[in-house]
Design an enzyme around this catalytic site. Structure first.
Site, mmCIF file in Angstrom:
data_model
loop_
_atom_site.group_PDB
_atom_site.id
_atom_site.type_symbol
_atom_site.label_atom_id
_atom_site.label_comp_id
_atom_site.label_asym_id
_atom_site.label_seq_id
_atom_site.Cartn_x
_atom_site.Cartn_y
_atom_site.Cartn_z
ATOM 1 C CE1 TYR A 1 -3.601 2.613 0.640
ATOM 2 C CE2 TYR A 1 -2.394 3.230 2.615
ATOM 3 C CZ TYR A 1 -3.398 3.474 1.699
ATOM 4 O OH TYR A 1 -4.211 4.578 1.841
ATOM 5 C CG ASP B 1 5.769 3.811 0.858
ATOM 6 O OD1 ASP B 1 6.068 4.441 1.892
ATOM 7 O OD2 ASP B 1 4.603 3.634 0.474
ATOM 8 C CE LYS C 1 1.857 4.486 8.263
ATOM 9 N NZ LYS C 1 0.481 4.333 8.617
HETATM 10 C C1 LIG Z 1 3.840 2.143 3.327
HETATM 11 C C2 LIG Z 1 2.829 3.225 3.324
HETATM 12 N N1 LIG Z 1 2.866 4.162 2.376
HETATM 13 C C3 LIG Z 1 1.991 5.177 2.344
HETATM 14 C C4 LIG Z 1 0.989 5.287 3.281
HETATM 15 C C5 LIG Z 1 0.029 6.418 3.239
HETATM 16 O O1 LIG Z 1 0.285 7.301 4.283
HETATM 17 P P1 LIG Z 1 -0.855 8.287 4.827
HETATM 18 O O2 LIG Z 1 -1.898 7.426 5.439
HETATM 19 O O3 LIG Z 1 -0.130 9.162 5.793
HETATM 20 O O4 LIG Z 1 -1.360 9.037 3.646
HETATM 21 C C6 LIG Z 1 0.904 4.319 4.283
HETATM 22 C C7 LIG Z 1 -0.163 4.390 5.287
HETATM 23 O O5 LIG Z 1 -0.449 3.488 6.022
HETATM 24 C C8 LIG Z 1 1.838 3.268 4.315
HETATM 25 O O6 LIG Z 1 1.804 2.315 5.253
#
Ligand SMILES: Cc1ncc(COP(=O)(O)O)c(C=O)c1O
Length: 431
Positions: free
Chosen positions: A144, A238, A266
């Site tokens: 994700y 990511d 985060k």
């Molecule tokens: C690996 C990863 N990338 C991107 C995101 C998206 O981040 P946000 O919820 O702050 O938009 C998340 C959210 O859980 C994530 O776990």
């Protein structure tokens, strides 16, 4: 377990909020029942509006690595609040946080702060396209990367929890340049690279956390780095979830791999909305105002969020609890496996640093397909027993549990006791 007040708020909330929530996982849809509403939190504990107290293993899905309301962080935020909340002009805090981040990730000479992980990733994709002049991206099934159109395919936890293959409202054109590969399967990446010449980047969660915790094999991640380099394709890691979490320098430090572009979120904001993307100078110089790739934000680099991020990261570095995380996670793995064995339950446990979760399946979980072999009904029973016994878990089989530095031995023993009761309940209900 009393839930009257949560039920009342849930009923009220549904009138003007979609499903009474602002992010789908909070609706507890896959575990059924009423989603709890939170009143307050401190340290390792979170307390709902009915007064139920839990050891918090959700930790706001990752940011609260120190636990809630760390004294140093809170003092810093209060101090900065006095100066104003947002200015639309630069502040010193942005420079300080940028240096902390770039020092932690050697592949980053420059960083751009944004307001969420989603924003970090969608900007990183635009940057990769701008830099390479190519359009296609490869993503892995079960990873994700936020909810931007191009990445909302085969996207792990949120969608898997709701049994959705993708999202309505995403036009075919938005995903026509997104190619899907399988995690831990380098051949699936090679096949795309051989077929398409127009690939700008491969994006990966270097340690996946959105299909539950899934680790890359050493060969896979090393081959991915070599292959992308040899093909002139950028590797985007990511690290929104993994950054600062299992090592200060994220999964890249742990795995000894350097990304071309890194995405963060985060932990970097310590509970305030901060995301970031960064890379070496040559790539970041494409971003406006230095280059032609446009990306902006009214609240980006918000001074209070920067102050919270700086205080959190400094405190995290000072506490240096990464070895303790490893030990605690190993302990929980052993306890979960022992309790499962005792009760004749098929269980896998995957973990990395301070991320861990059990999978109710016989199959080793190495990718999205094997993750989906889980018995989610068993997870549902397990989840509610854990809640009844004072442990707040993510309400989905496909989400990672997190550890915080504020957790004490007592907290962990409480989690162990809850696991024992919950596994028994699973065995009893699912004979
Ligand atoms: C690996 C990863 N990338 C991107 C995101 C998206 O981040 P946000 O919820 O702050 O938009 C998340 C959210 O859980 C994530 O776990």
């Amino acid at each position: 377990m009393k839930l009257e007040k949560s039920i009342e708020l849930y009923t009220k909330g549904k009138q003007h909020l979609v499903g009474a929530v602002n992010s789908p996982v909070r609706a507890f849809k896959s575990v059924g029942g009423v989603p709890i509403f939170i009143d307050r939190a401190k340290g390792s504990k979170i307390i709902d509006v009915d007064g139920n107290e839990y050891v918090d293993m959700v930790l706001s899905y990752g940011p609260m690595i120190l636990g809630h309301r760390n004294a140093v962080v809170e003092k810093t935020i209060k101090k900065y609040l006095k100066n104003g909340y947002t200015f639309g002009a630069s502040t010193k805090g942005e420079i300080i946080l940028a240096k902390i981040v770039c020092d932690a990730f050697p592949g980053m000479d420059k960083v751009r702060f944004v307001n969420s992980g989603t924003e970090a990733v969608l900007s990183a994709i635009r940057l990769a396209r701008a830099f390479t002049g190519k359009n296609k991206i490869i993503k892995f099934s079960g990873c994700y990367h936020g909810h931007s159109d191009a990445l909302l395919v085969a996207a792990g936890s949120g969608l898997a929890t709701l049994s959705l293959p993708g999202s309505a409202g995403v036009p075919d054109e938005a995903v026509k340049n997104t190619l899907i590969a399988e995690y831990n399967n380098i051949d699936s990446v090679e096949a795309h690279l051989a077929k398409h010449k127009d690939i700008a980047a491969v994006i990966i969660e270097p340690i996946a956390g959105n299909m539950g915790v899934v680790l890359p094999t050493k060969e896979f991640i090393e081959e991915l780095r070599d292959l992308t380099k040899a093909s002139g394709v950028l590797l985007i890691m990511d690290e929104v979830m993994t950054g600062f979490r299992s090592k200060f320098g994220g999964a890249q430090e742990l795995l000894g791999i350097e990304a071309d572009i890194t995405c963060l979120g985060k932990v970097i904001g310590g509970g305030f909305p901060v995301g970031a993307y960064g890379a070496r100078n040559e790539i970041m110089e494409m971003v406006a105002p230095l280059g032609p790739m446009y990306q902006a934000g009214t609240l980006s680099g918000n001074p209070i969020a920067m102050a919270c991020g700086i205080a959190t990261l400094k405190e995290l570095k000072k506490q240096d609890k990464y070895k303790d995380f490893e030990k605690t996670a190993a302990f929980l793995e052993r306890e979960m496996k022992a309790a499962a064995k005792e009760n004749g339950i098929d269980l896998q446990v995957n973990r990395f640093g301070s991320m861990i979760n059990p999978f109710f399946t016989k199959e080793k979980v190495v990718d999205f397909k094997s993750a989906q072999s889980c018995d989610t009904k068993k997870f549902k029973t397990f989840f509610w027993k854990m809640m009844e016994n004072g442990v707040f878990l993510p309400p989905s089989q496909f989400e990672a549990w997190f550890l915080a530095t504020a957790m004490s031995k007592r907290d962990i023993y409480k989690v162990r006791a809850a696991i024992k009761v919950a596994m028994k309940a699973v065995a009893k209900k699912h004979k």
